[in-house]
Motif scaffolding. Structure first.
Motif, PDB file in Angstrom:
ATOM      1  N   ARG A 260      11.318 -14.800 -46.646  1.00 47.90           N
ATOM      2  CA  ARG A 260      11.339 -15.967 -48.101  1.00 47.90           C
ATOM      3  C   ARG A 260      13.290 -15.872 -48.726  1.00 47.90           C
ATOM      4  NH1 ARG A 260       7.466 -18.638 -48.339  1.00 47.90           N
ATOM      5  NH2 ARG A 260       5.241 -18.434 -47.830  1.00 47.90           N
ATOM      6  N   SER A 261      13.691 -15.040 -48.202  1.00 54.85           N
ATOM      7  CA  SER A 261      15.024 -14.283 -48.317  1.00 54.85           C
ATOM      8  C   SER A 261      16.522 -15.162 -47.889  1.00 54.85           C
ATOM      9  CB  SER A 261      14.664 -12.660 -48.922  1.00 54.85           C
ATOM     10  OG  SER A 261      16.251 -12.142 -49.039  1.00 54.85           O
ATOM     11  N   GLN A 262      17.197 -15.248 -48.004  1.00 51.37           N
ATOM     12  CA  GLN A 262      18.431 -15.753 -47.591  1.00 51.37           C
ATOM     13  C   GLN A 262      18.829 -14.819 -47.173  1.00 51.37           C
ATOM     14  OE1 GLN A 262      22.235 -18.055 -48.215  1.00 51.37           O
ATOM     15  NE2 GLN A 262      20.048 -19.417 -49.169  1.00 51.37           N
ATOM     16  N   TYR A 263      19.037 -14.208 -47.650  1.00 49.67           N
ATOM     17  CA  TYR A 263      19.597 -12.705 -47.083  1.00 49.67           C
ATOM     18  C   TYR A 263      19.579 -12.458 -46.345  1.00 49.67           C
ATOM     19  CZ  TYR A 263      22.325 -14.064 -52.016  1.00 49.67           C
ATOM     20  OH  TYR A 263      23.265 -14.259 -52.473  1.00 49.67           O
ATOM     21  N   LYS A 264      17.919 -11.969 -46.771  1.00 47.68           N
ATOM     22  CA  LYS A 264      17.321 -11.452 -45.017  1.00 47.68           C
ATOM     23  C   LYS A 264      17.367 -11.781 -43.450  1.00 47.68           C
ATOM     24  CE  LYS A 264      13.940  -8.682 -47.393  1.00 47.68           C
ATOM     25  NZ  LYS A 264      12.741  -7.960 -47.821  1.00 47.68           N
ATOM     26  N   ASN A 265      17.031 -13.510 -44.045  1.00 49.22           N
ATOM     27  CA  ASN A 265      17.239 -14.294 -42.841  1.00 49.22           C
ATOM     28  C   ASN A 265      18.838 -14.174 -42.388  1.00 49.22           C
ATOM     29  OD1 ASN A 265      14.745 -15.537 -42.981  1.00 49.22           O
ATOM     30  ND2 ASN A 265      14.606 -16.669 -44.039  1.00 49.22           N
TER      31      ASN A 265
END
Length: 357
Positions: A260-265
């Motif tokens: 759900r996190s853009q940074y993790k993706n």
């Protein structure tokens, strides 16, 4: 070979002394480096010392057999020891030759596995899930860690595609033989007539590349963000957390929307991108080595049909080495060692043959 082993033993003894040195122990990085080398040399040195022990036994037996004053009973015993030593020396020499084969520098690294449904629609997607389950169960037997990086599930519980990280000692050395087209023959769950269908799934095993090994210029990247969506409308994000990264020079595109996190993706997408580019780099290097005969066992050609899983006959066939096993369910439950051991042995035999030519 023996001269090389003697020098290796001298080096091994030097390292043994160094890892006992307080100054070396105090330097964490240096100590770890020496311990890694010590650990890799230990099996070879143990086997070499075993060879030397039988070599001494052979020579001692020869002396007794050649001594006219030795009595008949002693000579009989010496003959037995001579025959045993000769047989063991031959066997150990072959084992050492395999151990001295150049090691794949990537063998100890972690991997990223990408599984994609091919021909067969929903049935291929369901089998992609079966293969994902097989690899995760195999990883459990090896105490490796699995982390899903990206998944595109279907409504019936399959995967159009799934990418996951396998973290653990020797992951690449065992899983590198899995790249290619996997064919399944079975009655689909979606088939009411009970007919056997043939579907395919592609598997790619990529070395997890470090940033140090592969530098990517940020200006070569096009990064797009969009809203993630899952099977049947599940897990729909109201924010633009999914990430698509395009490597402009090569045209390689990677998407990640599992987190759900853009940074993790973005982080996961970069991990996959780096590994794909590293694989392309390795392939380019291999293609340049025209004089070296490479075994087809471990090339990882994704267009090559490597294996068939036939459910009606409970049969697995690996087409590269002609291996057939009639315990399909057992293997799909993560018991892959029998197959991988056979592939590794065939790979070693091919490399030995190439080395001797």
């Amino acid at each position: 070979m023996l001269e090389k082993l003697k020098l290796t033993e001298e080096k091994y003894n030097e390292i043994s002394e160094k890892i006992m040195d307080p100054d070396v122990i105090g330097d964490t990085a240096l100590y770890a480096s020496y311990m890694k080398e010590y650990k890799s040399l230990t099996p070879i040195i143990e086997k070499y010392r075993e060879y030397c022990r039988f070599d001494r036994q052979l020579k001692e037996s020869e002396e007794i057999l050649g001594d006219a004053s030795s009595d008949h009973e002693l000579k009989e015993l010496a003959q037995l020891e001579y025959d045993e030593a000769k047989e063991q020396i031959t066997l150990i020499a072959e084992e050492i030759k395999i151990m001295l084969l150049p090691k794949d520098p990537n063998d100890d690294k972690n991997v990223i596995i990408e599984i994609r449904g091919g021909a067969g629609g929903e049935e291929a997607a369901l089998f992609a899930n079966s293969l994902y389950r097989m690899y995760t169960m195999y990883a459990e037997t090896k105490h490796w860690k699995i982390e899903v990086l990206n998944a595109n599930p279907t409504e019936l519980g399959g995967f159009k595609e799934i990418s996951f990280n396998v973290v653990g000692d020797g992951a690449y050395s065992r899983l590198k033989y899995e790249s290619g087209v996997h064919r399944v023959q079975r009655v689909p769950e979606t088939e009411s007539q009970g007919r056997v269908h043939t579907s395919t799934v592609t598997v790619a095993v990529l070395v997890e590349a470090d940033e140090v090994e592969l530098e990517i210029n940020p200006t070569d990247l096009k990064i797009d963000v969009f809203r993630a969506s899952g099977a049947g409308g599940q897990h729909i994000n109201k924010t633009e957390s999914a990430v698509r990264i395009t490597h402009l020079p090569t045209g390689v595109v990677v998407e990640c929307q599992d987190e759900r996190s853009q940074y993790k993706n973005k982080d996961r997408a970069m991990k996959i991108l780096r590994s794909r580019l590293y694989e392309a780099k390795l392939q380019e290097q291999n293609n340049k080595i025209a004089s070296e005969r490479r075994s087809q066992v471990g090339t990882g050609n994704r267009s090559e049909r490597i294996r068939t899983y036939n459910f009606p006959e409970s049969r697995l066939t690996d087409h590269r080495i002609g291996l057939t096993i009639y315990r399909l369910e057992y293997i799909l439950n993560g018991n892959l060692d029998e197959v991988i051991d056979a592939l590794a042995t065939a790979d070693q035999a091919a490399r030995l043959s190439s080395q001797n030519d």
